[in-house]
Enzyme design. Structure first.
Site, mmCIF file in Angstrom:
data_model
loop_
_atom_site.group_PDB
_atom_site.id
_atom_site.type_symbol
_atom_site.label_atom_id
_atom_site.label_comp_id
_atom_site.label_asym_id
_atom_site.label_seq_id
_atom_site.Cartn_x
_atom_site.Cartn_y
_atom_site.Cartn_z
ATOM 1 N N LYS A 143 0.828 -1.216 0.000
ATOM 2 C CA LYS A 143 0.000 0.000 0.000
ATOM 3 C C LYS A 143 0.854 1.255 0.000
ATOM 4 O O LYS A 143 0.510 2.241 -0.644
ATOM 5 C CB LYS A 143 -0.946 0.020 1.207
ATOM 6 C CG LYS A 143 -2.123 -0.916 1.061
ATOM 7 C CD LYS A 143 -3.154 -0.697 2.151
ATOM 8 C CE LYS A 143 -4.323 -1.662 2.008
ATOM 9 N NZ LYS A 143 -5.259 -1.555 3.152
ATOM 10 N N LYS A 199 -7.929 -11.668 -8.380
ATOM 11 C CA LYS A 199 -9.070 -11.673 -7.473
ATOM 12 C C LYS A 199 -10.094 -10.617 -7.892
ATOM 13 O O LYS A 199 -9.710 -9.553 -8.368
ATOM 14 C CB LYS A 199 -8.546 -11.350 -6.064
ATOM 15 C CG LYS A 199 -9.405 -11.861 -4.936
ATOM 16 C CD LYS A 199 -8.703 -11.645 -3.605
ATOM 17 C CE LYS A 199 -9.444 -10.606 -2.794
ATOM 18 N NZ LYS A 199 -8.924 -10.441 -1.440
ATOM 19 N N LYS A 222 -13.264 -4.432 -6.269
ATOM 20 C CA LYS A 222 -14.009 -3.228 -6.604
ATOM 21 C C LYS A 222 -13.099 -2.111 -7.090
ATOM 22 O O LYS A 222 -13.547 -1.168 -7.721
ATOM 23 C CB LYS A 222 -14.725 -2.751 -5.351
ATOM 24 C CG LYS A 222 -16.121 -2.342 -5.569
ATOM 25 C CD LYS A 222 -16.758 -1.953 -4.252
ATOM 26 C CE LYS A 222 -15.830 -2.142 -3.091
ATOM 27 N NZ LYS A 222 -16.448 -2.632 -1.884
#
Ligand code: TRP
Length: 330
Positions: free
Chosen positions: A113, A195, A198
């Site tokens: 991240k 995967k 969204k």
């Protein structure tokens, strides 16, 4: 014998995907009879990414309503919003003093991240796993259903608990992961080696649990498959495998039964059936969600009651911790 305790949480990121549902939420629902379950909307964790206040507020309420809509029963389980229970913030501080900088530096999610968002590598992003450890340990959870992406964080929570217990005696239950055999890992409809997510730029790659039936059917129809025209679960047939496991999850049929059902049929027919079955299985959730969103008073009553119950449990743990570490009682 007392039931074992389950704790899990999900971040309020707008609506949930089919992946969230089949991979996690559906499982949470089915655990409610056998365990004492606590489920939380992790809005404090969501703050590690910059949020518009009004969106975070709306997403938190929507996520809570979705939790109930999928079948989390606020009578059976404790369903609450993380920021409503102050013990989470308090235990977070204490545990952060029992967690090493080096341990947090090794967290792969932090590394990913922070590399992807160099403009906002805030301290919360770094200490996120400590907040998560506190969530779990406050409820003395025996089991924590999580996806593999959270496995390392759960391992850290175990280490923190063991370290703390090693110094102060048995304060925390050391939690185990709960990885059900049957949950489907739902892959992207456009790139079935990834995967379903969204955050994918292509909205055709994911289905949300509130998508209307026509949208669901359309997205399934445009799912990437292969040119073999054979419904079979095999290596290299990622697209077909994904649709088969979705179909299996919503109909309860085995992969063998599905192979048989579609022997001699093309993908057009197969996709139509998968789309219809999926749209139909999500219908009660959509309807229940719409109903709940019209009844704000009921939702408020549920999350207040959830917060009260969660507070009761977690305050007991926090009191014990404060006593052990030497905080003078007020
Ligand atoms: N970090 C988890 C996620 O992003 C959400 C979460 C917060 C959680 N606290 C937790 C999961 C405690 C399990 C237990 O998916």
């Amino acid at each position: 014998m007392d039931k074992k305790i389950i704790f899990s949480a999900i971040q309020p990121t707008g609506t949930f995907t089919l992946g969230n549902y089949l991979g996690a939420l559906q499982n949470w629902v089915s655990l409610q009879d056998e365990y004492n379950c606590c489920y939380s909307i992790a809005n404090m964790h969501a703050l590690t990414v910059r949020q518009q206040a009004k969106d975070l507020r709306a997403n938190t309420l929507n996520a809570y309503a979705l939790l109930l809509a999928v079948g989390v029963d606020p009578q059976k389980s404790i369903a609450f919003i993380q920021s409503h229970v102050k013990c989470h913030a308090e235990l977070n501080w204490v545990l952060s003093c029992y967690t090493q900088f080096g341990e947090l530096s090794r967290m792969t999610q932090f590394k990913d991240k922070s590399a992807r968002h160099p403009e906002n590598v805030n301290a919360g992003l770094f200490t996120y796993p400590v907040l998560m450890a506190g969530d779990i340990l406050l409820y003395q959870a025996d089991f924590v259903p999580v996806g593999i992406d959270q496995k390392q964080h759960l391992e850290l929570a175990r280490n923190i608990a063991q370290r703390f217990n090693g110094i102060y005696g048995d304060v925390f239950t050391v939690p185990d992961g709960y990885y059900p055999k049957l949950t489907a890992k739902v892959m992207s409809l456009q790139d079935p080696t990834k995967k379903m997510s969204k955050s994918d730029d292509n909205p055709k790659s994911y289905i949300t649990i509130l998508d209307p039936p026509e949208t669901i059917v359309k997205k399934i129809k445009s799912a990437v498959t292969d040119s073999e025209a054979l419904v079979a679960y095999r290596e290299g047939k990622d697209g077909v495998n994904n649709l088969m496991s979705i179909y299996s999850a919503v109909t309860g049929r085995t992969l063998e039964q599905i192979t048989e059902e579609f022997a001699g049929h093309g993908y057009g027919d197969f996709k139509q059936k998968v789309g219809d079955a999926l749209a139909e299985s999500l219908r009660p959730i959509r309807e229940r969600y719409a109903q709940l969103m019209k009844d704000r008073a009921y939702l408020e009553e549920c999350y207040r009651d959830g917060a009260r119950k969660a507070e009761g449990v977690s305050q007991r743990t926090l009191d014990k911790v404060y006593k052990k570490i030497g905080f003078l009682a007020r």
